[in-house]
Scaffold this active site. Structure first.
Site, PDB file in Angstrom:
ATOM      1  CE  LYS A  22      -1.606   1.570   4.095  1.00  0.00           C
ATOM      2  NZ  LYS A  22      -1.227   2.935   4.455  1.00  0.00           N
ATOM      3  CG  ASN A  23       2.397   2.597   3.479  1.00  0.00           C
ATOM      4  OD1 ASN A  23       1.226   2.930   3.219  1.00  0.00           O
ATOM      5  ND2 ASN A  23       2.801   2.316   4.695  1.00  0.00           N
ATOM      6  CB  CYS A 117      -4.978   9.940  11.970  1.00  0.00           C
ATOM      7  SG  CYS A 117      -3.328   9.310  12.150  1.00  0.00           S
ATOM      8  NE  ARG A 122       0.636  10.180  10.647  1.00  0.00           N
ATOM      9  CZ  ARG A 122       0.291   9.150   9.856  1.00  0.00           C
ATOM     10  NH1 ARG A 122      -0.928   8.677   9.916  1.00  0.00           N
ATOM     11  NH2 ARG A 122       1.148   8.668   8.984  1.00  0.00           N
ATOM     12  CG  ASP A 305       3.269   1.128   9.655  1.00  0.00           C
ATOM     13  OD1 ASP A 305       3.474   1.383   8.473  1.00  0.00           O
ATOM     14  OD2 ASP A 305       3.039   2.014  10.510  1.00  0.00           O
ATOM     15  NE  ARG A 396      -7.195   4.574   5.613  1.00  0.00           N
ATOM     16  CZ  ARG A 396      -6.591   5.629   6.149  1.00  0.00           C
ATOM     17  NH1 ARG A 396      -7.053   6.136   7.281  1.00  0.00           N
ATOM     18  NH2 ARG A 396      -5.547   6.188   5.585  1.00  0.00           N
TER      19      ARG A 396
HETATM   20  C1  EPZ Z   1       4.534   6.737   6.533  1.00  0.00           C
HETATM   21  O1  EPZ Z   1       3.813   7.738   7.223  1.00  0.00           O
HETATM   22  C2  EPZ Z   1       3.592   5.548   6.412  1.00  0.00           C
HETATM   23  N1  EPZ Z   1       2.428   5.937   5.624  1.00  0.00           N
HETATM   24  C3  EPZ Z   1       3.147   5.091   7.805  1.00  0.00           C
HETATM   25  O2  EPZ Z   1       2.329   3.938   7.652  1.00  0.00           O
HETATM   26  C4  EPZ Z   1       4.391   4.707   8.606  1.00  0.00           C
HETATM   27  O3  EPZ Z   1       4.011   4.356   9.910  1.00  0.00           O
HETATM   28  C5  EPZ Z   1       5.352   5.913   8.646  1.00  0.00           C
HETATM   29  O4  EPZ Z   1       5.676   6.338   7.303  1.00  0.00           O
HETATM   30  C6  EPZ Z   1       6.645   5.598   9.367  1.00  0.00           C
HETATM   31  O5  EPZ Z   1       7.297   4.570   8.728  1.00  0.00           O
HETATM   32  C7  EPZ Z   1       2.521   5.894   4.270  1.00  0.00           C
HETATM   33  O6  EPZ Z   1       3.552   5.554   3.711  1.00  0.00           O
HETATM   34  C8  EPZ Z   1       1.289   6.271   3.501  1.00  0.00           C
HETATM   35  P1  EPZ Z   1       6.804   9.913   8.621  1.00  0.00           P
HETATM   36  P2  EPZ Z   1       4.380   9.268   7.252  1.00  0.00           P
HETATM   37  O7  EPZ Z   1       6.778  11.199   7.869  1.00  0.00           O
HETATM   38  O8  EPZ Z   1       5.117   9.544   5.994  1.00  0.00           O
HETATM   39  C9  EPZ Z   1       7.169  13.238  12.037  1.00  0.00           C
HETATM   40  C10 EPZ Z   1       0.351   2.692   7.808  1.00  0.00           C
HETATM   41  O9  EPZ Z   1      -0.199   2.151   8.764  1.00  0.00           O
HETATM   42  N2  EPZ Z   1       6.986  14.276  10.995  1.00  0.00           N
HETATM   43  O10 EPZ Z   1       7.888   8.913   8.293  1.00  0.00           O
HETATM   44  O11 EPZ Z   1       3.279  10.157   7.628  1.00  0.00           O
HETATM   45  C11 EPZ Z   1       5.945  12.355  12.221  1.00  0.00           C
HETATM   46  O12 EPZ Z   1       5.017  12.975  13.082  1.00  0.00           O
HETATM   47  C12 EPZ Z   1       0.940   4.081   7.988  1.00  0.00           C
HETATM   48  O13 EPZ Z   1       0.493   2.184   6.656  1.00  0.00           O
HETATM   49  C13 EPZ Z   1       7.033  15.624  11.364  1.00  0.00           C
HETATM   50  O14 EPZ Z   1       7.224  15.952  12.536  1.00  0.00           O
HETATM   51  O15 EPZ Z   1       5.408   9.168   8.473  1.00  0.00           O
HETATM   52  C14 EPZ Z   1       6.537  11.085  12.815  1.00  0.00           C
HETATM   53  O16 EPZ Z   1       6.730  11.244  14.205  1.00  0.00           O
HETATM   54  C15 EPZ Z   1       0.728   4.611   9.391  1.00  0.00           C
HETATM   55  N3  EPZ Z   1       6.875  16.575  10.411  1.00  0.00           N
HETATM   56  C16 EPZ Z   1       7.905  10.992  12.127  1.00  0.00           C
HETATM   57  O17 EPZ Z   1       8.186  12.313  11.617  1.00  0.00           O
HETATM   58  C17 EPZ Z   1       6.679  16.267   9.082  1.00  0.00           C
HETATM   59  O18 EPZ Z   1       6.558  17.179   8.253  1.00  0.00           O
HETATM   60  C18 EPZ Z   1       7.954  10.007  10.978  1.00  0.00           C
HETATM   61  O19 EPZ Z   1       6.795  10.229  10.190  1.00  0.00           O
HETATM   62  C19 EPZ Z   1       6.626  14.890   8.724  1.00  0.00           C
HETATM   63  C20 EPZ Z   1       6.789  13.922   9.695  1.00  0.00           C
END
Ligand code: EPZ
Length: 435
Positions: A22-23, A117, A122, A305, A396
């Site tokens: 999915k990702n 969420c 996020r 995840d 989802r």
């Molecule tokens: C991706 O989310 C995945 N989603 C998530 O999977 C996964 O858990 C996550 O990466 C971590 O591996 C998709 O790929 C669609 P991040 P993403 O940016 O990109 C912080 C699932 O269940 N951050 O790597 O949103 C953030 O809050 C989902 O399939 C900021 O602070 O995650 C987090 O603490 C859930 N500011 C950390 O970085 C920003 O601008 C990592 O988040 C962006 C992120």
């Protein structure tokens, strides 16, 4: 809401086909709209998030449909809209990837700020800082990000912390910027690499994906192509733990064992016997799992995840395990597991799980996608009947999870929500009509 009725106690046995990731599918479907001409994408999972991103892009003018060989066709030539619909974007955070696409393709984007969420707040501050570094002017008005640029120009960008979404969104924008972009402290997840390989197959010039420094030499145009995406390492890990919790024996087909290195090591530590093939993984469980401590981390660390399904397996382990979640605030499922008799205490970013000999069936509710997977796993071993509501959240990110588990011997029944299912049915049939 649709429900699952599960009667626990049957060890899982058999072979399960793991779906596409999915990702990976979500950014790759968006990336297909950066090109001129049709892309044909294979191994795309049938899950609600894929339908949602397809609907958003169709709403902006792209043509997207499935053919009879189950390949997703994307024809972006008619994509002229730059205002993404709030009703659609609010359903899924990954919709924010259209910002990178629209800036690169149209020089303009109006995209609703993704809400929080079940995983807590996020933010997208790293994304916005990166777009500004590439020359976009950003305003936030009435909950919308309004971004504009005459021409994106390559830049050197340090991403404050490993962020999959930021790395992907900036790669999308930079692929058609003028000049070179260097992303430092980039995310190394396999889905980032999959996207880079696809973009390069369309004519992009991206080097270093999979390391923490990615170099992107912008090009004027990209052309559509055919591509098959990687399989879903999170779905695969979920089935490995399902086997661990029920004490069964499984063969996982269509997987990339290399993408599951940390997961396999942790599950072996918990007592599972795991054998890797080229594109298969064989799992055998010798009975009650052993208690194992765990800390989530960006790839190649243990994936956040899979923290919840792993905790479900630890809830019946022999001993006490300490699980530390370093990426998100994602322990809301613990209250639901407690209703099934789990002995779990959460202290800020850490869960202390004292393994119990037996869980018991209960009525529980899904709070988010991976929490839902944890509840399904717990129900597979719980004594008696468990009723899980809110199963749309599981749909989802897992393609037909209940059907795949039933085929492996699980006593699992889906109680449709006529209204909700009718909506999803019309969504998928109208959106992804078969041609
Ligand atoms: C991706 O989310 C995945 N989603 C998530 O999977 C996964 O858990 C996550 O990466 C971590 O591996 C998709 O790929 C669609 P991040 P993403 O940016 O990109 C912080 C699932 O269940 N951050 O790597 O949103 C953030 O809050 C989902 O399939 C900021 O602070 O995650 C987090 O603490 C859930 N500011 C950390 O970085 C920003 O601008 C990592 O988040 C962006 C992120």
């Amino acid at each position: 809401m649709a429900k699952l009725l599960i009667r626990g106690g049957t060890p899982l046995k058999g072979t399960v086909e793991i779906s596409g990731a999915k990702n990976s599918a979500l950014p790759i479907i968006v990336a297909a709209c950066l090109a001129e001409g049709e892309s044909i994408l294979e191994n795309i999972p049938h899950d609600i998030d894929v339908y949602t991103i397809s609907m958003i892009l169709r709403d902006l003018g792209a043509e997207i449909w499935l053919d009879r060989e189950n390949r997703l066709h994307v024809v972006p030539d008619g994509l002229e809209g730059y205002q993404a619909s709030y009703d659609l974007v609010r359903r899924m955070r990954a919709s924010f990837y259209v910002t990178g696409l629209l800036l690169a393709r149209l020089g303009k984007a109006e995209v609703p700020l993704p809400g929080g969420c079940a995983l807590g707040s996020r933010p997208v501050d790293y994304h916005l800082k990166g777009f500004q570094a590439l020359g976009a002017r950003i305003n936030i008005e009435h909950g919308f990000v309004k971004a504009e640029t005459d021409q994106l120009v390559g830049s050197k960008i340090y991403i404050n912390r490993s962020s999959v979404g930021t790395t992907i969104n900036l790669m999308l924008a930079a692929s058609r910027a003028k000049g070179t972009t260097i992303l430092e402290n980039a995310a190394k997840e396999p889905e980032v690499v999959d996207l880079a390989i696809y973009l390069n197959s369309m004519g992009a010039r991206i080097r270093g994906a999979g390391t923490d420094v990615i170099r992107i030499d912008g090009v004027d145009s990209l052309r559509g192509t055919e591509y098959g995406i990687i399989s879903d390492r999170i779905e695969a890990g979920t089935f490995i733990m399902a086997c661990g919790i029920t004490g069964g024996e499984l063969v996982l087909a269509n997987v990339v064992p290399e993408h599951l290195r940390s997961t396999i090591l942790k599950c072996e530590e918990a007592g599972l016997e795991i054998e890797e093939g080229i594109s298969t993984i064989q799992v055998r469980s010798k009975g009650r799992p052993l208690a194992v401590d765990l800390e989530t981390a960006p790839y190649p660390g243990f994936p956040t995840d899979l923290q919840q399904p792993f905790a479900a397996m630890m809830s019946i382990a022999d001993g006490t395990s300490i699980i530390r979640e370093t990426i998100f605030d994602r322990f809301r499922y613990v209250d639901e597991l407690r209703r099934m008799g789990a002995d779990i205490r959460v202290d800020r970013d850490t869960a202390i799980i004292r393994g119990v000999a037996e869980l018991t069936g209960a009525q529980v509710e899904v709070t988010d996608l991976r929490a839902g997977a944890a509840l399904v796993l717990a129900a597979l071993i719980a004594k008696g009947k468990t009723e899980i509501s809110g199963v749309e959240l599981v749909d989802r990110g897992y393609e037909r999870l209940d059907a795949k588990l039933r085929q492996l011997g699980a006593d699992i029944e889906r109680i449709p929500d006529r209204q909700e299912d009718a909506f999803e049915e019309c969504l998928t049939s109208s959106l992804l009509e078969i041609r």
